[in-house]
Write a protein that holds these residues in place. Structure first.
Motif, short mmCIF file in Angstrom:
data_model
loop_
_atom_site.label_atom_id
_atom_site.label_comp_id
_atom_site.label_asym_id
_atom_site.label_seq_id
_atom_site.Cartn_x
_atom_site.Cartn_y
_atom_site.Cartn_z
N ILE A 128 41.89 -13.82 5.10
CA ILE A 128 40.60 -13.85 4.41
C ILE A 128 39.65 -12.88 5.09
CG2 ILE A 128 38.58 -15.23 3.77
CD1 ILE A 128 40.35 -17.70 3.82
N THR A 129 39.09 -11.96 4.30
CA THR A 129 37.97 -11.13 4.74
C THR A 129 36.70 -11.68 4.13
OG1 THR A 129 39.30 -9.11 4.95
CG2 THR A 129 36.93 -8.82 4.60
N CYS A 130 35.64 -11.75 4.93
CA CYS A 130 34.33 -12.13 4.41
C CYS A 130 33.40 -10.92 4.48
CB CYS A 130 33.74 -13.30 5.18
SG CYS A 130 32.17 -13.89 4.48
N ALA A 131 32.94 -10.47 3.30
CA ALA A 131 31.99 -9.35 3.21
C ALA A 131 30.58 -9.93 3.27
CB ALA A 131 32.22 -8.57 1.91
N LEU A 132 29.91 -9.74 4.40
CA LEU A 132 28.77 -10.58 4.76
C LEU A 132 27.49 -10.29 4.00
CD1 LEU A 132 29.32 -10.42 8.64
CD2 LEU A 132 29.97 -12.28 7.09
N THR A 133 27.19 -9.02 3.71
CA THR A 133 25.88 -8.72 3.13
C THR A 133 25.86 -7.55 2.18
OG1 THR A 133 23.53 -8.42 3.67
CG2 THR A 133 25.11 -7.30 5.09
N LEU A 182 50.03 -12.81 -6.47
CA LEU A 182 50.72 -11.53 -6.50
C LEU A 182 51.16 -11.05 -5.12
CD1 LEU A 182 48.58 -9.65 -9.17
CD2 LEU A 182 50.88 -10.59 -9.44
N GLY A 183 50.92 -11.86 -4.09
CA GLY A 183 51.40 -11.51 -2.75
C GLY A 183 50.40 -10.80 -1.89
N GLY A 184 49.11 -10.81 -2.28
CA GLY A 184 48.10 -10.10 -1.51
C GLY A 184 47.23 -11.00 -0.67
N HIS A 185 46.27 -10.40 -0.03
CA HIS A 185 45.27 -11.10 0.78
C HIS A 185 43.96 -11.11 -0.01
CE1 HIS A 185 48.13 -11.15 4.10
NE2 HIS A 185 48.44 -9.92 3.72
N VAL A 186 42.91 -11.72 0.56
CA VAL A 186 41.72 -12.00 -0.25
C VAL A 186 40.44 -11.60 0.46
CG1 VAL A 186 42.96 -13.93 -1.31
CG2 VAL A 186 41.37 -14.38 0.56
N ARG A 187 39.39 -11.42 -0.35
CA ARG A 187 38.05 -11.16 0.17
C ARG A 187 37.04 -11.97 -0.64
NH1 ARG A 187 34.87 -5.27 0.57
NH2 ARG A 187 33.10 -5.91 -0.72
N VAL A 188 36.14 -12.61 0.08
CA VAL A 188 35.00 -13.29 -0.52
C VAL A 188 33.75 -12.90 0.28
CG1 VAL A 188 36.36 -15.23 -1.41
CG2 VAL A 188 35.36 -15.38 0.88
N GLY A 189 32.58 -13.37 -0.16
CA GLY A 189 31.37 -13.10 0.61
C GLY A 189 30.21 -12.69 -0.26
N LEU A 190 29.02 -12.73 0.34
CA LEU A 190 27.78 -12.50 -0.39
C LEU A 190 27.59 -11.04 -0.80
CD1 LEU A 190 25.30 -14.80 1.59
CD2 LEU A 190 26.39 -15.25 -0.61
N GLU A 191 28.36 -10.12 -0.28
CA GLU A 191 28.30 -8.76 -0.79
C GLU A 191 28.66 -8.72 -2.27
OE1 GLU A 191 30.20 -4.28 -0.19
OE2 GLU A 191 30.35 -5.73 1.44
N ASP A 192 29.56 -9.62 -2.67
CA ASP A 192 30.16 -9.55 -4.01
C ASP A 192 29.74 -10.68 -4.93
OD1 ASP A 192 31.69 -7.38 -2.94
OD2 ASP A 192 33.06 -8.84 -2.07
N ASN A 193 29.21 -11.78 -4.40
CA ASN A 193 28.93 -12.95 -5.22
C ASN A 193 27.99 -13.88 -4.44
OD1 ASN A 193 29.22 -15.26 -7.01
ND2 ASN A 193 30.66 -16.05 -5.50
N LEU A 194 26.99 -14.42 -5.13
CA LEU A 194 25.98 -15.27 -4.48
C LEU A 194 26.17 -16.76 -4.75
CD1 LEU A 194 22.79 -13.15 -5.31
CD2 LEU A 194 24.22 -13.03 -3.25
#
Length: 295
Positions: A7-12, A239-251
């Motif tokens: 999991i990557t978190c895109a912070l801002t 599909l065999g991948g990893h993920v990213r979430v965070g407030l850069e992309d969604n509030l």
């Protein structure tokens, strides 16, 4: 063996989100604190932008990156640090006279975009793999093949892992060229960025087609904007991948429910584990990506 999902978190990010949610971190102290909380919630990687503490606007100030990275490294929480290197590519054009730069342009060459990477040597930095009409209006994000090759070579010399940001199918084509040309040390690391107007739309069939074009041995993740963020966690895992979430992309987490980064990460953990996978620790992420051990 159960698959490990990073999991990557895109912070801002650098978008105009500060006034839309009180949870978007602005100062270096807030950004680092958000990264520490995200790591405690299950993020192995934090993706770091910085903002002007007075205005909240995105910034390339090396001193701001220095403070965020120092706070993360000095904390008692282990996390892989991924800094953006995409700032400095904004070209605003006057549609009545596109021969000159309009107000808001922040355009420097590919090497200048790496100033903070040169000094701080994060584990990972991003490399945006093509130019793009960025949303409505007259903003073009500029990232040419010459800039990208120069940037990739310098990142390789620094021993930092580039995360190749792929906003459309042409970006994927060029990322594959960088791998083919030996400018990306194995394993390559791709981030498929879906839903950025006007790049690749968040269509599951398109994600399947793009994943089919990724070379063997490349480690990939994907994300989508807004309400598609959490469904895209499941799409990526399937599909065999990893993920990213965070407030850069969604509030939001549900309609009208504004949350912080840690809550988004915790929800991603729930989805991943419900699908029978396991969330990777920072050390497991380092092994998957062949990163340097934590110092």
């Amino acid at each position: 063996m159960t698959r490990k999902v990073v999991i990557t978190c895109a912070l801002t990010g650098a978008g105009d989100t500060v006034g839309r949610s009180e949870h978007v971190p602005v100062t270096p102290e807030e950004i680092a604190a958000a990264g520490i909380a995200a790591a405690r919630a299950g993020a192995a990687i934090v993706h770091v932008h910085v903002r002007d503490p007075q205005t909240g606007a995105g910034s390339r100030d090396v001193a701001l990156y220095r403070e965020v990275v120092r706070r993360l490294r000095d904390s008692d929480v282990d996390v892989v640090i991924n800094t953006t290197a995409g700032m400095g590519g904004d070209l605003y054009l006057d549609p009545r006279d596109p021969s000159g730069f309009a107000e808001g342009t922040d355009l420097v060459n590919g090497i200048e975009r790496l100033a903070h990477v040169e000094e701080l040597l994060p584990d990972i930095c991003t490399l945006d793999c093509g130019s793009l009409n960025f949303g409505e209006g007259s903003l073009v994000y500029v990232s040419t093949p010459d800039m990208l090759r120069a940037g990739a070579k310098r990142i390789q010399e620094l021993g930092v892992r580039p995360e190749l940001e792929i906003f459309d199918t042409g970006n994927l084509w060029f990322a594959n060229k960088l791998v083919e040309e030996g400018l990306i040390d194995p394993p390559g690391m791709y981030q498929l960025c879906m839903g950025i107007p006007y790049g690749a739309p968040p269509d599951p069939a398109l994600l399947v087609a793009m994943v089919a074009q990724i070379p063997p041995g490349v480690v990939w993740a994907s994300f989508a904007l807004g309400r598609m963020q959490m469904p895209w966690v499941a799409q990526s895992v399937l599909l065999g991948g990893h993920v990213r979430v965070g407030l850069e992309d969604n509030l939001y987490l549900g309609r009208g429910n504004k949350v912080d980064n840690a809550a988004l990460v915790a929800n991603a953990v729930t989805i991943i584990e419900a699908m029978g996978a396991e969330v990777a620790t920072p050390d497991e992420a380092r092994e998957i990506l062949s990163l340097r051990p934590r110092t």
